[in-house]
Scaffold this motif. Structure first.
Motif, short mmCIF file in Angstrom:
data_model
loop_
_atom_site.label_atom_id
_atom_site.label_comp_id
_atom_site.label_asym_id
_atom_site.label_seq_id
_atom_site.Cartn_x
_atom_site.Cartn_y
_atom_site.Cartn_z
N PHE A 1 16.61 11.94 -21.22
CA PHE A 1 16.26 13.36 -20.83
C PHE A 1 17.30 14.10 -19.78
O PHE A 1 17.43 14.01 -18.68
N THR A 2 17.83 15.13 -20.64
CA THR A 2 19.06 16.07 -20.30
C THR A 2 18.79 17.35 -20.44
O THR A 2 17.79 17.54 -21.22
N ILE A 3 19.30 18.12 -19.69
CA ILE A 3 18.88 19.51 -19.82
C ILE A 3 19.46 19.94 -21.44
O ILE A 3 18.65 20.73 -22.02
N ALA B 1 19.23 18.09 -24.11
CA ALA B 1 18.30 17.84 -24.90
C ALA B 1 16.90 18.57 -24.91
O ALA B 1 16.23 18.84 -26.09
N VAL B 2 16.53 18.86 -23.89
CA VAL B 2 15.55 19.85 -23.59
C VAL B 2 15.77 21.08 -24.08
O VAL B 2 14.73 21.77 -25.00
N ALA B 3 16.91 21.62 -23.97
CA ALA B 3 17.21 22.84 -24.67
C ALA B 3 17.16 22.99 -26.27
O ALA B 3 16.39 23.83 -26.78
N ASN B 4 17.61 21.91 -26.64
CA ASN B 4 17.52 21.70 -28.23
C ASN B 4 16.21 21.74 -28.61
O ASN B 4 15.68 22.22 -29.72
N VAL C 1 17.72 27.32 -20.03
CA VAL C 1 17.14 26.10 -19.14
C VAL C 1 17.43 26.24 -17.73
O VAL C 1 16.75 26.20 -17.01
N TYR C 2 18.90 26.43 -17.40
CA TYR C 2 19.30 26.52 -16.03
C TYR C 2 18.70 27.67 -15.46
O TYR C 2 18.35 27.80 -14.28
N ASN C 3 18.64 29.13 -16.18
CA ASN C 3 18.27 30.06 -15.52
C ASN C 3 16.67 29.80 -15.19
O ASN C 3 16.18 30.49 -14.29
N GLN C 4 16.04 28.95 -15.94
CA GLN C 4 14.69 28.78 -15.65
C GLN C 4 14.20 28.04 -14.47
O GLN C 4 13.41 28.25 -13.73
N VAL C 5 14.89 26.83 -14.60
CA VAL C 5 14.61 25.75 -13.52
C VAL C 5 15.85 25.11 -12.76
O VAL C 5 15.50 24.49 -11.89
N ARG C 6 17.16 25.69 -12.92
CA ARG C 6 18.32 25.70 -12.20
C ARG C 6 18.77 23.92 -12.20
O ARG C 6 19.99 24.30 -11.94
N ALA D 1 8.72 21.05 -23.96
CA ALA D 1 9.72 20.12 -24.35
C ALA D 1 10.22 18.92 -23.44
O ALA D 1 10.40 17.93 -24.00
N ALA D 2 10.39 19.55 -22.16
CA ALA D 2 10.69 18.39 -21.09
C ALA D 2 9.60 17.47 -21.10
O ALA D 2 10.03 16.12 -21.02
N ARG D 3 8.37 17.75 -21.08
CA ARG D 3 7.32 16.83 -20.89
C ARG D 3 7.17 15.85 -22.12
O ARG D 3 7.07 14.58 -22.00
N GLU D 4 7.39 16.45 -23.35
CA GLU D 4 7.50 15.53 -24.47
C GLU D 4 8.59 14.42 -24.48
O GLU D 4 8.38 13.23 -24.61
N LEU D 5 9.82 14.85 -24.10
CA LEU D 5 10.80 14.12 -23.90
C LEU D 5 10.63 12.90 -22.99
O LEU D 5 10.84 11.80 -23.03
N LEU D 6 9.97 13.30 -21.65
CA LEU D 6 9.92 12.46 -20.81
C LEU D 6 8.51 11.27 -21.22
O LEU D 6 8.74 10.25 -20.82
N ALA D 7 8.03 11.92 -21.89
CA ALA D 7 6.76 10.80 -22.70
C ALA D 7 7.21 10.01 -23.62
O ALA D 7 6.54 8.92 -23.95
N THR D 8 8.25 10.55 -24.36
CA THR D 8 8.67 9.65 -25.43
C THR D 8 9.71 9.05 -25.60
O THR D 8 10.23 8.34 -26.61
N HIS D 9 10.71 9.45 -24.72
CA HIS D 9 12.17 8.86 -24.74
C HIS D 9 12.55 8.28 -23.35
O HIS D 9 11.89 8.44 -22.39
#
Length: 195
Positions: A34-36, A38-41, A50-55, A21-29
């Motif tokens: 690119f926020t936590i 937006a990635v979570a959604n 998301v915070y538990n996974q990547v801090r 999801a993060a990769r897609e957001l970075l590439a298209t928006h």
């Protein structure tokens, strides 16, 4: 499968979904999207997950870049080419690097552009470039052992690192649209510095 095994598989799948999801957001928006949250959604999880996974947002960006490098096998370049002559290893490393730059060009173009205005992005890319520079140093030493370069090793390394960089690849314009063609040119540039 045991409960621990199922839990580990679920955690890995959740992480994979977050990174995708993060990769897609970075590439298209734009970067501001690119926020936590937006990635979570996009990943269908909570912000806490998301915070538990990547801090942090920085951790998320670092996870995306690590995943790109891992999928492309960029951390295995030296191992995968150790059985080749130095010249063959050079061609293989440049070829794979150009394929990587080409396949991730839109995402990397956005990130390298952001590095000019965002300290975290610049710092993460700088760390990745330091790691890439160490790989290039090993290659330069192998090539130097086969010939006597005209320049001092540090100068040759600086040149090789520059000509094999994403910024140089992207600046090739239409040539970069064909990674095989770009690899031939970049290999020639590397060999001109090391022969």
């Amino acid at each position: 499968m045991s409960t621990l095994g199922r839990r580990a598989a679920t955690t890995a799948a959740t992480r994979r979904g977050i990174i995708d999801a993060a990769r897609e957001l970075l590439a298209t928006h734009d970067w501001q999207h690119f926020t936590i949250e937006a990635v979570a959604n996009r990943a269908g999880v909570t912000r806490v997950t998301v915070y538990n996974q990547v801090r942090s947002k920085r951790g998320l960006l670092d996870a995306v870049l690590a995943d790109l490098v891992d999928r492309a096998g960029m951390d295995q370049l030296l191992t995968d080419t150790q059985h080749l002559s130095a010249g063959e290893a050079c061609a293989a490393i440049v070829q794979r690097t150009c394929l990587f730059w080409h396949s991730e060009r839109e995402l990397l173009r956005a990130l390298f552009g952001l590095a000019a205005v965002d300290h975290d992005v610049a710092s993460i890319l700088e760390q990745r470039e330091e790691w890439r520079g160490k790989q290039m140093q090993s290659l330069v030493r192998r090539l130097a052992a086969e010939s006597a370069p005209s320049f001092d090793e540090a100068d040759v390394l600086a040149g090789v690192t520059a000509v094999t960089s994403f910024v140089t690849y992207d600046a090739l314009g239409p040539i970069a649209d064909d990674p095989d063609r770009a690899a031939v040119l970049v290999t020639h540039l590397v060999r001109s510095l090391t022969d």
